[in-house]
Design a protein around this motif. Structure first.
Motif, short mmCIF file in Angstrom:
data_model
loop_
_atom_site.label_atom_id
_atom_site.label_comp_id
_atom_site.label_asym_id
_atom_site.label_seq_id
_atom_site.Cartn_x
_atom_site.Cartn_y
_atom_site.Cartn_z
N LEU A 1 43.61 19.83 37.20
CA LEU A 1 44.14 21.10 36.73
C LEU A 1 43.06 21.81 35.68
O LEU A 1 42.75 23.00 35.63
CB LEU A 1 45.41 21.10 35.87
N HIS A 2 42.41 21.09 34.90
CA HIS A 2 41.44 21.34 33.98
C HIS A 2 40.55 20.19 33.31
O HIS A 2 41.26 18.97 33.82
CB HIS A 2 41.78 22.07 32.74
N GLY A 3 39.72 20.06 32.49
CA GLY A 3 38.70 18.95 32.32
C GLY A 3 39.59 17.87 31.50
O GLY A 3 39.29 16.85 31.39
N GLY B 1 44.30 14.57 40.69
CA GLY B 1 44.60 14.19 39.53
C GLY B 1 44.63 12.63 39.42
O GLY B 1 43.63 12.01 39.70
N VAL B 2 45.66 11.68 39.36
CA VAL B 2 45.56 10.44 38.98
C VAL B 2 45.60 9.79 40.64
O VAL B 2 45.17 8.43 40.45
CB VAL B 2 47.07 9.95 38.66
N GLY B 3 45.54 10.54 41.55
CA GLY B 3 44.95 9.95 42.92
C GLY B 3 43.51 9.30 42.94
O GLY B 3 43.04 8.64 44.00
N MET B 4 42.59 9.59 41.90
CA MET B 4 41.48 9.18 41.63
C MET B 4 41.46 7.56 41.38
O MET B 4 40.62 6.64 41.77
CB MET B 4 40.79 9.61 40.63
N THR B 5 42.64 6.82 41.12
CA THR B 5 42.62 5.45 40.78
C THR B 5 42.12 4.62 41.81
O THR B 5 41.26 3.78 41.65
CB THR B 5 43.84 5.13 39.90
N PRO B 6 42.66 4.53 42.87
CA PRO B 6 42.09 3.71 44.15
C PRO B 6 40.58 4.02 44.42
O PRO B 6 39.95 3.26 44.82
CB PRO B 6 43.11 3.89 45.31
N ARG C 1 43.10 -4.82 26.81
CA ARG C 1 42.75 -3.53 26.26
C ARG C 1 43.80 -2.39 26.65
O ARG C 1 43.98 -2.50 27.83
CB ARG C 1 41.24 -3.30 26.76
N LYS C 2 43.75 -1.46 26.02
CA LYS C 2 44.47 -0.49 26.35
C LYS C 2 43.56 1.09 26.24
O LYS C 2 43.32 1.27 24.88
CB LYS C 2 45.68 0.01 25.59
N VAL C 3 43.27 1.90 27.24
CA VAL C 3 42.14 2.76 26.87
C VAL C 3 42.35 4.02 27.29
O VAL C 3 42.88 4.26 28.52
CB VAL C 3 40.95 2.28 27.52
N ARG C 4 42.45 5.10 26.59
CA ARG C 4 42.79 6.54 26.74
C ARG C 4 41.62 7.09 27.73
O ARG C 4 40.49 7.24 27.34
CB ARG C 4 43.12 7.33 25.57
N GLU C 5 41.93 7.46 28.80
CA GLU C 5 40.88 7.98 29.83
C GLU C 5 41.12 9.54 29.79
O GLU C 5 40.17 10.25 30.13
CB GLU C 5 41.33 7.47 31.11
N SER C 6 42.17 10.12 29.65
CA SER C 6 42.15 11.68 29.55
C SER C 6 43.63 11.98 28.74
O SER C 6 44.10 11.03 28.32
CB SER C 6 42.32 12.25 30.92
N ASP C 7 43.77 13.33 28.79
CA ASP C 7 45.11 13.63 28.10
C ASP C 7 46.41 12.82 28.64
O ASP C 7 47.43 12.76 27.78
CB ASP C 7 45.43 15.14 27.98
N VAL C 8 46.30 12.38 29.88
CA VAL C 8 47.79 12.05 30.51
C VAL C 8 47.41 10.82 31.14
O VAL C 8 48.27 10.21 31.65
CB VAL C 8 48.04 13.12 31.46
N GLU D 1 41.53 23.73 38.83
CA GLU D 1 42.41 25.07 38.95
C GLU D 1 42.30 26.18 37.96
O GLU D 1 42.16 27.13 38.22
CB GLU D 1 43.84 24.44 39.20
N ARG D 2 42.50 25.37 36.77
CA ARG D 2 42.39 26.47 35.53
C ARG D 2 41.36 26.11 34.34
O ARG D 2 41.90 25.60 33.63
CB ARG D 2 43.68 26.73 35.03
N PRO D 3 40.15 26.22 34.90
CA PRO D 3 39.06 25.60 33.99
C PRO D 3 38.90 26.34 32.57
O PRO D 3 39.34 27.62 32.34
CB PRO D 3 37.66 25.79 34.79
N SER D 4 38.62 25.67 31.52
CA SER D 4 38.45 26.46 30.17
C SER D 4 37.12 26.88 30.21
O SER D 4 36.43 26.61 31.21
CB SER D 4 38.69 25.55 29.14
#
Length: 404
Positions: free
Chosen positions: A305-307, A276-281, A161-168, A333-336
């Motif tokens: 940075l934002h949601g 950021g991606v430091g949430m993975t572990p 499986r390949k799942v998009r979790e966020s914009d990046v 940091e820069r919320p919409s």
């Protein structure tokens, strides 16, 4: 065991290493790769280009010199590096090659100041340190291979499986190609991928945290796409994984490794802080902790940075809803305008000491991971709040650095 004379010579070089350490390690890698380009199949080229590997090695050599009278005191650092080495497939035969070119680099940079006595002392010291690494890594290889579902080399996995979790950030679910069992792991550990990127002369090694709970028939890694930025090109492997690797493709991985591991049986509250991606572990840690100890007091803070770049929102929301002693906060940091309406949005800007004190117990175990700037800020905040080092746990993505 090093004799007194050898240790005295090593200690006398400490001021030189403090001044010229990174120059020596930079020259070391230049000479090493010129003579043994095949080793470029093992080393992370991005860390080389950014100078992180050179700095990490210089710090390790300096630490060895400082603690030469008691090399046992650097055993935790040896084990930490050995986890990475085992994941990369470093073998005993690599150590004489490294030693040879490290000594050459010392001589090349220091010139006549590197006397025969100094070179011989460092040769003896390197031999003792290399022996420690080889011994520790041999135990790790044996442990990786002998546990149920384990293996010692690189094993093929299918992207199921390949799942998009966020914009990046995208998650890759990896199922063993042979259909056999896979070894378990401790929350916080990582997989090492060996990737052949089209058009590249050498294989690329990257280590990605396992972002799901252990005990499942697959591994999950969640990879941030590293776009080009000022003074840094786009991430070669992350972009290849995002853009080219599809469900059904095969990736090579070594067995789970790493010393950043959750202590499940603590009686203290637990606070997780990710950037950021430091949430993975930390996602593996928080999910596992609550599954096994559903009444434990847990606080999770994620900074982004934002949601749009905040991954695993629904997972964290579900944990906060399901477990009564769990709190979850988002700091942008820069919320919409939409971000500010998010029910877990807690703060605009950055995590700071007054805010953290208001939402988290200071007698907790603190786990954090993210960009180095984020980690330095969190470490500074925790020390300023009087949190003891024994309660502070963190992971660098890449070579070990310093937060002090």
């Amino acid at each position: 065991m090093l004799d007194t004379k050898t240790r005295d010579v090593i200690k006398a070089t400490i001021p030189v290493l403090e001044t010229h350490g990174e120059q020596i390690t930079k020259r070391f890698y230049e000479m090493l790769f010129d003579a043994h380009p095949e080793l470029l199949n093992i080393f992370n080229h991005s860390n080389q280009r950014e100078g992180r590997q050179q700095t990490a090695l210089a710090n390790a050599v300096y630490a060895a010199a400082v603690h030469i009278d008691n090399l046992e005191s650097i055993l935790p650092a040896v084990k930490q590096i050995s986890h990475k080495h085992r994941g990369l497939g470093i073998q005993p035969e690599h150590y004489p090659i490294v030693g040879q070119f490290l000594l050459r680099a010392i001589k090349d940079v220091l010139g006549d100041a590197a006397t025969d006595e100094i070179i011989q002392a460092w040769a003896d010291a390197y031999g003792a340190i290399a022996s420690a690494f080889i011994g520790v890594e041999q135990e790790m290889y044996e442990e990786a291979g002998q546990q149920p579902g384990g293996w010692t080399d690189f094993r093929p996995f299918v992207v199921s499986r390949k799942v998009r979790e966020s914009d990046v950030i995208t998650s890759f679910y990896l199922t063993p190609k042979d259909g056999e069992a896979i070894s378990s792991y401790r929350p916080g550990q990582y997989l090492t991928l060996k990737v052949s990127v089209p058009g590249q002369a050498y294989t690329q090694m990257r280590q990605y945290s396992l972002s799901d709970t252990p005990g499942k028939p697959y591994y999950r890694i969640s990879v941030k796409r590293e776009d080009a930025r000022e003074n840094a090109p786009a991430g070669l492997v992350s972009n290849y994984l995002h853009n080219d690797v599809q469900e059904g493709d095969t990736l090579l991985a070594s067995a789970p490794s790493g010393d950043f591991m959750l202590v499940i049986d603590t009686e203290r509250p637990v606070v997780f802080l990710s950037g950021g991606v430091g949430m993975t572990p930390l996602m593996s840690m928080v999910s596992t902790l609550l599954q096994r100890r559903p009444k434990h007091h847990v606080t999770y803070v994620h900074a982004a940075l934002h949601g749009g770049v905040h991954a695993f929102k629904s997972t964290l929301e579900g944990l906060a809803d399901e477990y009564e002693n769990t709190s979850y906060y988002a700091v942008y940091e820069r919320p919409s305008h939409e971000d500010k309406a998010y029910r877990h949005f807690a703060k605009e800007g950055f995590v700071d000491a007054d805010w953290l004190r208001s939402i988290a117990p200071l007698d907790a175990e603190f786990y954090f991971c993210g960009p180095v700037s984020f980690m330095k800020a969190v470490y500074r905040i925790l020390k300023g709040l009087g949190v003891d080092d024994a309660q502070i746990h963190y992971e660098f993505f890449g070579p070990q650095g310093s937060l002090a």
